[in-house]
Write an enzyme that holds these catalytic residues in place. Structure first.
Site, PDB file in Angstrom:
ATOM      1  N   GLU A  97      -4.196  -7.027  13.237  1.00 52.72           N
ATOM      2  CA  GLU A  97      -3.653  -6.861  11.890  1.00 52.72           C
ATOM      3  C   GLU A  97      -2.175  -6.487  11.930  1.00 52.72           C
ATOM      4  OE1 GLU A  97      -4.832  -4.344   7.835  1.00 52.72           O
ATOM      5  OE2 GLU A  97      -5.481  -3.628   9.805  1.00 52.72           O
TER       6      GLU A  97
ATOM      7  N   ASP B 125       0.796  -1.227   0.000  1.00 57.78           N
ATOM      8  CA  ASP B 125       0.000   0.000   0.000  1.00 57.78           C
ATOM      9  C   ASP B 125       0.835   1.288   0.000  1.00 57.78           C
ATOM     10  OD1 ASP B 125      -1.707  -2.128   0.402  1.00 57.78           O
ATOM     11  OD2 ASP B 125      -3.106  -1.000   1.640  1.00 57.78           O
TER      12      ASP B 125
END
Length: 835
Positions: A802, A570
């Site tokens: 996460e 990302d």
């Protein structure tokens, strides 16, 4: 959500005709008849000849297929599907028919067919003066804990959900008897325990629905506030006649409601509205005991003033011998169920110890966390069916009303990264998921990988994110649904395929497992070859043997550094000004892994004289350390970097921007303070470590020492909780990428990459060389830090996360993220593959 135009549908159906033509052509040489495949397996040489001919013919088909890019992108790859292999039929297919395959809800059961019966559980909680329905997994529900603490992926699972003063234990069990219909029977136990409960009653709901819209019948057991046993009945072509029974020794008040709607994903709202309608009449929180005509959804409410246990049993094949139904229900409920659940838990504990052998290396609390890690991952496996939405290829002149094409209708059986946040398939995540699942259940692993490879189009492209069906779409913003056919995603499935081949060579499998893996690889080879060639042709750079991730925004005025979503990283810093001269070191290393895997597979299949030689050569090119250093190594930093059109002098600054109707607004806009030049991109982090991760660096090389220095330096990448994603010395360390986009891969600790770093440290600690002891010391420290921090977070919060904060170690980002964070189990077991 965008509406699909009529023209889109025309091209979707057109792709199916292209598929039919291609399949007919290929089947002239390569029959998909299972008997033929079986016979050919007895003659390995004949089968390999068939594979070779198939590859040649398929590439002729690919070359002669329609040149229209719009038609090609929605045309399936023209080779027999992996899911049509005999190994995935018969007993295997039936054994996995029913499961907890709806990961987006707290408990969701369905079959692995497009139009299934679905079932699930809800409950009501009172908070801040309002009643809330719990059904779909949502972080905003703020449950203290939930997730599968046990799940074997086949016929048993258990999870505990803690919501304010209520603890709900949910167990799932499947059973296949002589009189069961296809797929067998199943039962759900809801164990509601109340502690200091402030409400008058606790309310638990169970529903059953038919996605195909078929009418369900209310059972004779639902009669006002009394019940016998039968809640609902129905009939389907797959399982035959069926009945849903409720059994409980506790004093329960039962109510119901029936709905007719195709939008099952909106069921929470329907139940809420029904409860509200009744509450207006007599101020009681109960369903209305009414039903729409021919309902395809039936919801049952069980209420009690105290703790209770309810067993809900689904019995299939009831039409043939109804006299045995009572006996079958009895065997699925009550004390018999308790005994079976205890036996399944003991069985799973034994399998866990056998497969992961962690007891001698870990404390008991760590072992419990390890069991929850694999339980959550396996229990989160879902089944999805639908059509992906695809953007128009960049090389087409066609125009559609909404510029969206429909992929062919497809199914996907896959693990998911996170039940509340990402309950759908992600391509590169799945490679990491399968490193764990492959250790637990080889057939399930192959089934999942096969489903993914069957999603390949005629060009060898696989959409990186799979959002299939109404339930999956309901969890995704409309702007994130469309997939782009020019964009890739790391081919991480090669990690598990490479490990399977290495395990075969080292005789790690049973005879039946060897046959399954061999059969799978033989059919998968042509698809894997096409996948490699797609990367090799569409993601290649200007320089020979260079690659870069396509899809970056080269005109953005909002992003500090244009994102590279396709890489999986990302916002990790890349060249400030994207163009086709970029060279991405991580993608080049992924290409090495893919080429090395393809060579290993071809060697195993004894195809070295054909494609195998090409992959052997490519593997040598990608692992050539001198060539790699010329393209990506910076001597001054002692690190590997991307190369591209870059300047460090970029910032976000507040500016007045004119909008609609000449209205000015203050916005953060990207400012470039100097002209970019072609150069190395000087950001140390996960991307820099890829040559180290894939063990390309020779163990005697001084460059290995440099990598060990970078990893272990507290001022650069090392933290007490794991390796940072980006060095503290980076100019973009923990910087926002836009006004609202917080740093993601700019410092936080991610377990998937830490696992790969550990794997490499473990490798170099076993290799003869001057840095062996140093690698071992770093390995031990990093492993201990990761395990202790993840275990501590799980014990404190009840969740896997996460990512983890590099300064405090606290979990952050999505919680209930048991996708690649489940790799902590392999870290505990020190299991890094067999290659």
């Amino acid at each position: 959500m965008r509406r699909t135009t009529a023209r889109s549908r025309v091209h979707s159906s057109g792709s199916r005709s292209s598929e039919a033509r291609a399949i007919r052509n290929i089947n002239k040489i390569n029959s998909n008849d299972n008997n033929l495949i079986s016979r050919l397996n007895n003659n390995r040489r004949a089968f390999l000849v068939l594979v070779i001919i198939s590859i040649i013919l398929i590439y002729r088909i690919l070359e002669s297929s329609a040149d229209d890019p719009m038609e090609r992108v929605v045309t399936p790859f023209p080779s027999p599907r992996l899911m049509d292999l005999p190994m995935f039929q018969g007993e295997h297919k039936e054994s996995l028919y029913w499961g907890t395959y709806r990961p987006q809800v707290y408990l969701g059961i369905r079959a692995r067919v497009p139009q299934s019966l679905v079932a699930g559980m809800m409950w009501v909680i009172y908070k801040e003066g309002r009643y809330f329905i719990r059904h779909v997994c949502q972080d905003s529900d703020e449950l203290k804990k939930y997730g599968w603490t046990y799940h074997n992926g086949r016929d048993y699972g258990h999870q505990d959900l803690v919501d304010q003063d209520m603890t709900l234990g949910v167990s799932f069990l499947k059973s296949k008897g002589d009189y069961s219909g296809y797929g067998g029977d199943w039962v759900v136990r809801g164990d509601v325990q109340l502690e200091n409960f402030k409400e008058e009653k606790a309310h638990l709901f169970f529903y059953i629905a038919d996605e195909g819209g078929n009418a369900l019948s209310l059972g004779r057991g639902v009669m006002g506030n009394q019940y016998i046993s039968v809640l609902a009945t129905g009939s389907r072509s797959d399982v035959g006649s069926w009945e849903l029974h409720l059994k409980s020794k506790d004093d329960l008040e039962v109510h119901y409601a029936g709905f007719k709607t195709p939008d099952i994903y909106k069921l929470s709202d329907l139940v809420q509205e029904n409860l509200a309608a009744h509450a207006k009449e007599d101020d009681n929180l109960q369903l209305t005991d009414t039903s729409e005509a021919s309902p395809n959804i039936l919801v049952f409410q069980m209420s009690s003033k105290s703790s209770f246990i309810a067993d809900i049993a689904f019995v299939s094949g009831t039409g043939s011998d109804n006299s045995r139904v009572k006996e079958r229900v009895s065997s699925l409920t009550g004390t018999s169920l308790t005994s079976q659940l205890n036996a399944k838990q003991d069985e799973l504990d034994g399998k866990f110890e056998k497969f992961f052998s962690t007891s001698k290396k870990l404390k008991d609390e760590s072992m419990e966390v390890g069991k929850a890690a694999i339980g959550n991952l396996i229990g989160g496996i879902g089944y999805f069916y639908g059509q992906s939405k695809i953007s128009l290829p960049t090389n087409t002149n066609h125009k559609l009303d909404d510029d969206v094409l429909l992929y062919w209708p497809a199914e996907l059986y896959t693990a998911v990264p996170s039940r509340p946040f990402f309950p759908r398939g992600f391509l590169w995540d799945e490679g990491f998921h399968q490193l764990v699942i492959r250790q637990w259940d080889i057939p399930i692993c192959l089934d999942i990988v096969g489903h993914w490879l069957d999603l390949m189009n005629i060009d060898g492209w696989i959409p990186r994110e799979q959002i299939l069906g109404a339930e999956a779409l309901s969890k995704v913003p409309a702007e994130a649904v469309v997939q782009h056919p020019d964009n890739g995603n790391p081919p991480a499935l090669f990690m598990v395929l490479q490990d399977l081949v290495c395990s075969m060579k080292k005789k790690k499998f049973s005879e039946s497992e060897e046959k399954q893996v061999s059969s799978f690889l033989e059919r998968a080879f042509v698809r894997l070859d096409a996948w490699f060639q797609w990367f090799n042709t569409t993601q290649s750079g200007k320089a020979e043997s260079s690659y870069y991730w396509h899809g970056r925004d080269n005109i953005t005025i909002r992003q500090l550094n244009p994102q590279t979503l396709t890489s999986g990283f990302d916002d990790y810093p890349r060249a400030s000004h994207p163009n086709d001269k970029e060279r991405h070191v991580d993608l080049r290393c992924w290409m090495f892994l893919a080429a090395e895997s393809m060579y290993s597979i071809s060697e195993f299949l004894e195809m070295e004289s054909l494609r195998g030689k090409e992959y052997k050569l490519m593997s040598k090119v990608f692992s050539d350390i001198e060539l790699l250093n010329q393209m990506h190594f910076d001597n001054a930093y002692g690190a590997y970097f991307d190369f591209g059109n870059h300047t460090e002098k970029v910032r976000l600054a507040w500016k007045l921007v004119e909008g609609p109707n000449n209205i000015l607004s203050r916005q953060l806009i990207r400012e470039v303070l100097e002209e970019p030049v072609l150069r190395f991109v000087p950001h140390i982090g996960y991307v820099s470590l890829f040559p180290f991760i894939w063990k390309i660096i020779p163990p005697q090389s001084w460059i290995l020492e440099k990598q060990l220095n970078l990893i272990s330096d507290k001022t650069i990448l090392w933290s007490d909780f794991g390796i940072r994603s980006l060095a503290k010395t980076s100019s973009l360390y923990m910087k926002y990428n836009t006004e609202h986009d917080a740093p993601y891969w700019r410092g936080s600790i991610w377990i998937n990459m830490n696992y790969l770093i550990l794997s490499s440290l473990h490798h170099y600690s076993k290799e003869n060389g001057p840095y062996r002891e140093r690698a071992e010391m770093i390995y031990n420290d990093l492993r201990n830090n990761l395990i202790s921090n993840i275990v501590k977070n799980y014990q404190q919060t009840g969740y896997f996360w996460e990512q983890y904060d590099q300064d405090t170690g606290k979990g952050k980002g999505a919680r209930v993220f048991t996708g690649w964070t489940s790799l902590v189990l392999l870290i505990m077991a020190e299991s890094y593959g067999n290659c």
